[in-house]
Design a protein around this motif. Structure first.
Motif, short mmCIF file in Angstrom:
data_model
loop_
_atom_site.label_atom_id
_atom_site.label_comp_id
_atom_site.label_asym_id
_atom_site.label_seq_id
_atom_site.Cartn_x
_atom_site.Cartn_y
_atom_site.Cartn_z
N ALA B 53 0.82 -1.21 0.00
CA ALA B 53 0.00 0.00 0.00
C ALA B 53 0.85 1.26 0.00
O ALA B 53 2.03 1.24 0.32
N GLY B 54 0.21 2.36 -0.34
CA GLY B 54 0.86 3.67 -0.29
C GLY B 54 0.11 4.66 -1.14
O GLY B 54 -0.59 4.26 -2.08
N LEU B 55 0.22 5.93 -0.80
CA LEU B 55 -0.45 6.94 -1.62
C LEU B 55 0.36 7.17 -2.90
O LEU B 55 -0.09 6.85 -4.00
N PHE B 56 1.59 7.69 -2.73
CA PHE B 56 2.43 7.94 -3.90
C PHE B 56 3.52 6.89 -4.05
O PHE B 56 4.31 6.93 -4.98
N ASP B 57 3.60 5.95 -3.10
CA ASP B 57 4.68 4.96 -3.16
C ASP B 57 4.13 3.53 -3.07
O ASP B 57 4.83 2.63 -2.61
N ALA B 58 2.91 3.34 -3.50
CA ALA B 58 2.36 1.98 -3.52
C ALA B 58 3.15 1.14 -4.50
O ALA B 58 3.69 1.66 -5.48
N GLU B 59 3.23 -0.16 -4.24
CA GLU B 59 3.85 -1.05 -5.23
C GLU B 59 2.97 -1.10 -6.46
O GLU B 59 1.75 -0.95 -6.38
N GLU B 60 3.62 -1.34 -7.60
CA GLU B 60 2.87 -1.35 -8.86
C GLU B 60 3.14 -2.62 -9.63
O GLU B 60 4.22 -3.20 -9.54
N ALA B 61 2.16 -3.03 -10.40
CA ALA B 61 2.33 -4.13 -11.34
C ALA B 61 1.92 -3.63 -12.71
O ALA B 61 0.91 -2.94 -12.84
N GLY B 492 -8.80 -1.71 -8.48
CA GLY B 492 -8.38 -2.90 -9.23
C GLY B 492 -7.44 -2.52 -10.37
O GLY B 492 -6.92 -3.40 -11.06
N GLY B 493 -7.24 -1.22 -10.59
CA GLY B 493 -6.33 -0.75 -11.63
C GLY B 493 -7.01 -0.64 -12.99
O GLY B 493 -8.23 -0.55 -13.08
N ILE B 494 -6.17 -0.64 -14.04
CA ILE B 494 -6.74 -0.58 -15.38
C ILE B 494 -6.37 -1.85 -16.13
O ILE B 494 -5.32 -2.45 -15.89
N SER B 495 -7.27 -2.25 -17.01
CA SER B 495 -7.09 -3.52 -17.70
C SER B 495 -7.42 -3.32 -19.17
O SER B 495 -8.39 -2.65 -19.51
N VAL B 496 -6.57 -3.90 -20.03
CA VAL B 496 -6.83 -3.87 -21.47
C VAL B 496 -7.24 -5.28 -21.88
O VAL B 496 -6.56 -6.25 -21.52
N ALA B 509 -3.30 -6.68 -21.21
CA ALA B 509 -2.38 -5.75 -20.56
C ALA B 509 -3.04 -5.23 -19.28
O ALA B 509 -4.27 -5.26 -19.17
N PHE B 510 -2.23 -4.77 -18.35
CA PHE B 510 -2.81 -4.17 -17.14
C PHE B 510 -1.82 -3.29 -16.41
O PHE B 510 -0.61 -3.35 -16.65
N HIS B 511 -2.36 -2.46 -15.55
CA HIS B 511 -1.57 -1.72 -14.55
C HIS B 511 -2.37 -1.67 -13.27
O HIS B 511 -3.58 -1.47 -13.30
N ASP B 512 -1.70 -1.87 -12.17
CA ASP B 512 -2.39 -1.85 -10.87
C ASP B 512 -1.42 -1.34 -9.81
O ASP B 512 -0.21 -1.55 -9.90
N ARG B 513 -1.99 -0.64 -8.84
CA ARG B 513 -1.22 -0.23 -7.68
C ARG B 513 -1.77 -0.94 -6.45
O ARG B 513 -2.92 -1.37 -6.45
N GLY B 514 -0.97 -1.00 -5.42
CA GLY B 514 -1.46 -1.47 -4.14
C GLY B 514 -2.47 -0.46 -3.60
O GLY B 514 -2.65 0.62 -4.15
N GLY B 525 -7.77 4.74 -6.84
CA GLY B 525 -7.95 3.90 -8.01
C GLY B 525 -8.32 4.70 -9.23
O GLY B 525 -8.52 5.92 -9.17
N SER B 526 -8.41 3.99 -10.35
CA SER B 526 -8.70 4.65 -11.62
C SER B 526 -10.21 4.85 -11.77
O SER B 526 -10.96 3.90 -11.81
N TRP B 527 -10.61 6.11 -11.85
CA TRP B 527 -12.03 6.42 -12.04
C TRP B 527 -12.42 6.08 -13.47
O TRP B 527 -13.45 5.46 -13.73
N SER B 528 -11.56 6.51 -14.40
CA SER B 528 -11.86 6.23 -15.80
C SER B 528 -10.57 6.27 -16.59
O SER B 528 -9.60 6.91 -16.18
N VAL B 529 -10.56 5.59 -17.71
CA VAL B 529 -9.37 5.55 -18.56
C VAL B 529 -9.82 5.50 -20.01
O VAL B 529 -10.77 4.80 -20.36
N TYR B 530 -9.16 6.31 -20.85
CA TYR B 530 -9.56 6.39 -22.25
C TYR B 530 -8.33 6.40 -23.15
O TYR B 530 -7.28 6.93 -22.79
#
Lengths: 218, 658
Positions: B53-61, B492-496, B509-514, B525-530
């Motif tokens: 977890a973290g605000l600006f330093d959460a782990e990312e995948a 849950g992040g963003i998912s392609v 494809a995906f991107h997610d943070r803790g 989390g991601s409200w929306s992605v375009y």
């Protein structure tokens, strides 16, 4: 009203100025370091927690008890031989309202309020720390009605469940309406969202249940 | 059995180390055949599980994408919810419950903040058209004067719930020129530019909140239509904005598109799911009946059930025997039945009620259709007469709680609906949350507007209980001839994912943070992605603006990405779907060649020869170029009657005549 007054004081101190627009060329990476920005983030969340009134607190406290009774009504379904359609409905009500109870408890805790704890024993609902607000909410079933539902089986349970859950949901929607008609209420972002989501979801469910009931009465 | 158990937990442990990938820049050379040596195997264990977890330093995948930048919100907006996005030229407009931020994204690796406009209201979803900007207000705190003090009176003439209209001719200094108050506020809205009408635009209002007092807004009736025909319930509101004088914007109609709805029969498993079940059975996996449908027991769920079961038999994972496994197999249906009640039998389906409101209405003007996600229904609307839409079809589904938004395929033959179960504030992607709940549902769309269910798909990576997660907003990525979409799932992040085959949706494809916070559910989390002009832009609720680009993989070639990036939009709104048109480019030709290679529509030698010819032609010029392309087109035309080869021939001919 004293809480409303507090709320205005906080806003005057807030960094978030009311004077329309400002411009900047660089975001985030100017003089403000990451640490300061993160501090500001948590400070602002803290500050936002002061934007509530007693009406919001009463709503959350009351709705926890209200939701808890919906759990009692729904958890009977498998044992009472509810139809599979009613069992899907009750499964969703349980999932949704358990999560909402947690959200409301957390809302109260974060604002330093008494957090009602839910204890269920059969059809008996006990709320610790909820005061009078948790047991006498609009639409809530009496102990006699709950016991009547507990003793109903099969189609009788289905019909009684629908009748009582419609009444129960209408009570919740009414609570939201009352909240929004109260001066100073619903200014807290999360309180507004919780109340509004309950209103939207339960209105959708009421309409669905009315037709389910109609299908079983004809 | 032990093996499965180990995999289950290895997932959560390994996740911690495997996931904290730093974004890297793409290093693959242009024009190379990107099909070779590229994986179609998702990372295992899924690195999204167990991120710190973290605000600006959460782990990312991150997988099959590069993160180009992440920009924190400016001070006036930090700690306040970021909402939806709109785009115009090189600008991204990001709504926030405190107002609107405008980012210049001409350099996506370093966006700059062009303008910030403080004017609080939830949700502040934003749209743009030409020199106009529209912002939604729903909450009780929105003020006509943009003040931050809220509105403490229950009835007040200072409150704004509806649409704010701004003139953004000078983008650095928006002028607040008009408001349109609506009876249930504007949770969000959709801007419709009718291809036949250049003088007006229309705004469809999705209001789902309770009806305002008549004392606050005259004519707002909360009684149902049966008691008062002017009820503000069971309708949408349509605002007409005259472009010559937008201050004259006003509600022109309030169509009741919900009346007389009854539900179609419910549907069971999709054909692809049935095949999957059969295969799983053949492999000896645990198949259980859940909500009236057979399904493979997810590994993590198995772990949660098997442990206590063994304990009950006085055993542990280490001492478990084949007999324990057999006994477990026998006991499983009972355990499942106890934990999850069954789904309704199909013959038990009863008529469904009409919804009282829509959430999002996705407008696709070029095909004259709108997908309305309205309460318990997904509606297909005809919008060829913008002020008078009518309902063509409605679908209901016992698995869908609250229909939220829609996305069409570019050719309008498919539509996807999302279910925002729990309103977006709840963690609905946990291991035990069924994959049909809070998911996407896919439908074939006939020319008469009728919809035919094909399948469900939900974010495959389970999320923790401190991460709000459910299907949310996204858009198509213009990969030619394929339905590829990027979508937000809050924390849950963003998912392609590829939904070309709606019965077999694949994540690519995906991107997610803790989580934002480890110990309680934070707001994030991601409200929306375009997708917008080659970029994937995400509005992160707490962390700001994230920009990504796609990376080639076995699912998606570099040429297909380049072809997508040849599509240029002048603007984009969240609920307004544009038609993607691909210019004739060498990238498009190569993308078709890659797709023909994947589908084996041409032989390996034909593919090789075509790639060589295209490379030679691209390097030449004048008549040499056009004759090379003409020869290639002739050669290809003779080789196959495949529809895609025909498309390729057309592109090659087009390139030759440029």
């Amino acid at each position: 009203m004293s809480l409303v007054a507090t709320f205005f004081v906080f806003l005057t101190l807030s960094a978030c100025s009311t004077s329309s627009n400002t411009m900047s060329n660089e975001a985030g990476d100017s003089a403000t370091s990451n640490e300061n920005l993160e501090q500001l983030f948590w400070d602002r969340l803290e500050e936002a927690k002061s934007k509530f009134t007693q009406a919001d607190v009463d709503f959350m406290t009351g709705m926890i008890g209200h939701h808890a009774q919906a759990l009692i009504m729904s958890e009977m379904a498998p044992k009472n031989g509810a139809s599979s359609e009613i069992q899907v409905l009750t499964a969703r009500i349980i999932n949704a309202q358990k999560d909402e109870i947690a959200t409301m408890q957390n809302w109260l805790k974060e604002r330093g309020q008494t957090v009602p704890e839910v204890h269920i024993d059969g059809t008996m609902l006990m709320i610790h720390g909820g005061g009078d607000h948790s047991m006498h909410m609009p639409g809530m079933l009496t102990q006699e009605q709950l016991d009547e539902l507990r003793d109903a089986r099969g189609l009788e349970y289905d019909k009684l469940f629908l009748k009582y859950m419609i009444q129960h949901h209408q009570g919740a929607v009414g609570m939201v309406k009352t909240l929004f008609e109260t001066d100073g209420a619903g200014q807290d972002e999360l309180a507004f969202k919780v109340a509004n989501d309950i209103q939207v979801d339960q209105l959708t469910e009421i309409a669905r249940m009315e037709l389910m009931l109609k299908a079983r009465t004809n | 059995m032990n093996r499965l158990w180990v995999v289950v937990f290895a997932g959560s442990l390994l996740g911690l180390s495997a996931c904290s990938t730093k974004p890297m820049m793409s290093d693959s050379p242009m024009n190379a055949s990107s099909m070779a040596n590229l994986s179609t195997t998702p990372p295992s264990p899924d690195p999204r599980i167990g991120l710190g977890a973290g605000l600006f330093d959460a782990e990312e995948a991150i997988w099959n994408m590069n993160m180009l930048s992440t920009s924190k919100p400016p001070e006036a907006f930090i700690g306040v919810t970021n909402s939806d996005l709109a785009f115009k030229g090189n600008y991204a407009f990001q709504g926030n419950y405190n107002g609107v931020q405008v980012w210049d994204i001409s350099n996506p690796k370093q966006p700059t903040l062009t303008m910030e406009y403080v004017c609080p209201a939830s949700q502040s979803d934003v749209s743009v058209y030409d020199n106009l900007m529209f912002v939604s207000g729903e909450g009780l705190t929105g003020r006509l004067d943009c003040g931050s003090q809220g509105v403490s009176e229950a009835v007040s003439q200072e409150r704004l719930r509806g649409i704010r209209i701004f003139d953004i001719t000078n983008i650095k200094e928006p002028k607040y020129i008009a408001n349109v108050q609506t009876c249930r506020g504007s949770h969000t809205h959709s801007v419709l530019k009718d291809p036949k009408d250049d003088e007006n635009i229309y705004i469809y209002i999705s209001g789902s909140s309770s009806v305002r007092s008549e004392e606050e807004v005259p004519g707002c009736i909360s009684a149902p239509p049966s008691e008062d025909p002017n009820s503000a319930l069971f309708r949408i509101e349509i605002i007409k904005v005259p472009l010559a004088d937008p201050t004259k914007a006003a509600i022109v109609s309030a169509p009741r598109i919900f009346e007389g709805l009854v539900a179609p029969p419910e549907h069971g498993a999709s054909p692809a799911d049935l095949i999957e079940i059969q295969e799983a059975k053949a492999r000896g996996e645990f198949v259980v009946e859940l909500f009236g449908q057979e399904r493979v027991l997810p590994g993590r769920m198995l772990g949660q059930i098997f442990g206590p079961f063994l304990e009950g038999r006085g055993r542990t994972l280490e001492t478990a025997t084949a007999a324990d496994s057999a006994a477990f197999r026998e006991a499983l249906p009972g355990i499942i039945a106890q934990q999850f009640p069954p789904r309704p039998a199909r013959e038990d389906a009863s008529p469904r009620p009409g919804p009282t409101q829509c959430h999002d209405i996705t407008l696709y003007p070029e095909i004259g259709r709108a997908g309305g996600a309205c309460g318990g229904y997904g509606l297909m609307l005809d919008i060829t007469d913008p002020a008078n839409p009518y309902r063509m079809d409605a679908v209901a589904d016992s698995n869908f709680s609250y229909w939220h938004s829609a996305t069409f395929s570019n050719d309008g033959t498919k539509v996807l609906f999302t279910d925002e179960w729990g309103g977006g504030g709840q963690p609905k992607c946990r291991v035990g949350d069924p994959k049909e709940w809070g998911a996407n549902a896919y439908f074939a769309l006939a020319p008469d507007g009728k919809m035919d269910f094909k399948g469900y798909w939900k974010l495959p990576a389970p999320q923790s209980s401190v991460e709000n997660c459910v299907a949310h907003n996204g858009s198509l990525i213009p990969i030619p001839d394929r339905e590829i979409m990027v979508q937000s799932w809050y924390q849950g992040g963003i998912s392609v994912f590829d939904w070309t085959d709606m019965e077999n949706v694949i994540e690519i494809a995906f991107h997610d943070r803790g989580p934002v916070a480890a110990d309680h559910q934070g707001n994030g989390g991601s409200w929306s992605v375009y997708w917008y002009n080659g970029l994937i832009v995400s509005s992160e609720i707490s962390r700001g603006l994230d920009i990504f680009e796609l990376k080639p993989s076995g699912f998606l070639s570099e040429n297909e990405i380049a072809a997508a990036n040849s599509v240029k939009l002048s603007y984009l709104n969240a609920q307004g779907q544009p038609t993607y048109v691909w210019p004739n480019t060498f990238a498009l030709a190569r993308a078709y060649v890659d797709q023909l290679e994947r589908s084996k529509g041409l032989s390996a030698s034909q593919i090789e020869a075509t790639r060589r010819s295209l490379a030679t032609a691209e390097k030449s010029s004048g008549s040499a170029k056009s004759s090379a392309l003409s020869a290639l087109a002739t050669e290809l035309g003779k080789s196959s009657s495949n529809a895609k080869v025909k498309k390729l021939v057309d592109v090659v001919k087009g390139l030759g005549s440029m």
